[in-house]
Design an enzyme around this catalytic site. Structure first.
Site: not given
Ligand code: SF4
Length: 367
Positions: A93, A106, A113, A117, A120, A344
């Site tokens: 993306e 971005c 990932c 988090c 996210c 972002c």
């Molecule tokens: S915010 Fe999302 S993309 Fe960024 S490090 Fe955390 S889990 Fe990974």
């Protein structure tokens, strides 16, 4: 069959030696580098200034592109979000954000990932794989071609932010290589001073970056002022808790050169991390480590099925005022492309991405 070489991820000297290996003179390598990185051509067949016979040998031995745009969304504010696919069908993306004096792109450093988090959506994909240097560079070539037309010189400068999908510091070598390719004067010519990379806090790589002379600006995503809350929101904190992270930040800050930017990012989640007490805790934490870096408050991008809501504007203002009253320079980032889920730092792994991955049976691998 032998894997074709991805030329978007090679530096100019590397392309020169690649074509010399095909028995061609060095100037052909420089010509091909400029065709890909400056003219933004994405196939050898378009490089009509090369002999036909060389183009057909290049088609056999190499690739001038490997990403494809799968879907594109254009926001009412002009922001463009792309879902691209790698050769092996994985989602990438990228977001293009037009601004008055410059554009910002971005980009993603990984497909999915491995970090978890909780605010996210990308986290829900798990790590699919890290992107190659070529796939990182190509996101920029594709976004510029799409926004301005193939090879058309952008009317404004381009800034890059590594805040898309993935943790850039878990793909450190490929990231630095991509940035060096993009800084080449005969290519995109986007110098490190125009680039900001955001990390969730991979401490050893922060210390490594402190030793790199041609480095981008650094941003650290904090999201919480205490270990208890940060462990919950950003589980990477259990590996490198705040004390260790901020010590590394202090060491990094001491190596800053004039004009270099170093920032903390703080995503504002209503009722979770936005109280007045938490603002004071954050200010005290940064002051205790003698950190002078400014703080960017980022409005959360609400997205089902995440259990968070953005903080109300007056809460954000109050949070900012408390930080400023304790000597912390604080900015509130304006949300862009909200209608296309283009925030972002938490690029949306929207339903179409999740579906695409389910088809590939890859959701949740990695970690
Ligand atoms: S915010 Fe999302 S993309 Fe960024 S490090 Fe955390 S889990 Fe990974």
């Amino acid at each position: 069959m032998k894997e074709r070489v991805e030329l978007t991820g090679l530096s100019q000297p590397e392309i020169v030696s690649f074509v010399e290996g095909l028995g061609e003179p060095a100037y052909r390598g420089r010509q091909i580098f400029a065709a890909i990185q400056h003219r933004r051509l994405r196939s050898f067949d378009e490089m009509t200034d090369l002999p036909k016979e060389l183009r057909s040998r290049l088609n056999e031995a190499a690739r001038a592109s490997s990403l494809k745009i799968e879907s594109r969304y254009i926001s009412s504010d002009g922001t463009r979000r792309y879902l691209m696919k790698t050769n092996d069908g994985l989602p990438v993306e990228t977001v293009f954000i037009p601004e008055e004096h410059r554009d910002t792109i971005c980009f993603s450093s990984q497909s999915g990932c491995p970090l978890q988090c909780t605010f996210c959506l990308t986290a829900q994909l798990g790590l699919l794989r890290s992107l190659t240097p070529g796939e990182i560079v190509e996101q920029i070539l594709i976004a510029l071609n799409d926004a301005y037309g193939d090879g058309v010189k952008p009317p404004r400068g381009t800034n890059l932010v590594g805040m898309g999908a993935g943790e850039p510091f878990l793909n450190f070598d490929s990231l630095l290589k991509a940035l060096r390719i993009m800084a080449d004067q005969s290519g995109l010519y986007i110098v490190p001073n125009r680039v900001t990379i955001s990390t969730a806090g991979i401490v050893p790589r922060i210390l490594d970056l402190a030793k790199v002379s041609d480095r981008p600006h650094l941003a650290i995503s904090l999201a919480a002022p205490t270990d208890v809350l940060r462990n919950e929101l950003m589980p990477i904190n259990k590996r490198w808790p705040l004390e260790e992270l901020l010590k590394a930040c202090r060491a990094f800050e001491q190596t800053l050169k004039p004009g270099e930017r170093f920032t903390f990012e703080y995503v504002m989640l209503a009722g979770v991390n936005d109280s007045e007490e938490q603002a004071r805790q954050l200010a005290n934490l940064l002051n205790r480590h003698s950190l002078r870096a400014k703080v960017n408050l980022i409005p959360h991008n609400p997205a089902e099925p995440l259990p968070y809501r953005p903080s109300p504007d007056d809460t954000v203002t109050q949070f900012k005022n408390i930080l400023e009253s304790k000597g912390i320079h604080t900015y509130v980032r304006r949300p862009r492309g909200r209608d296309i889920f283009a925030a972002c730092g938490q690029l949306a792994a929207r339903q179409e991405t999740l579906n695409a991955c389910k088809e590939l049976n890859t959701v949740g691998v990695g970690n």
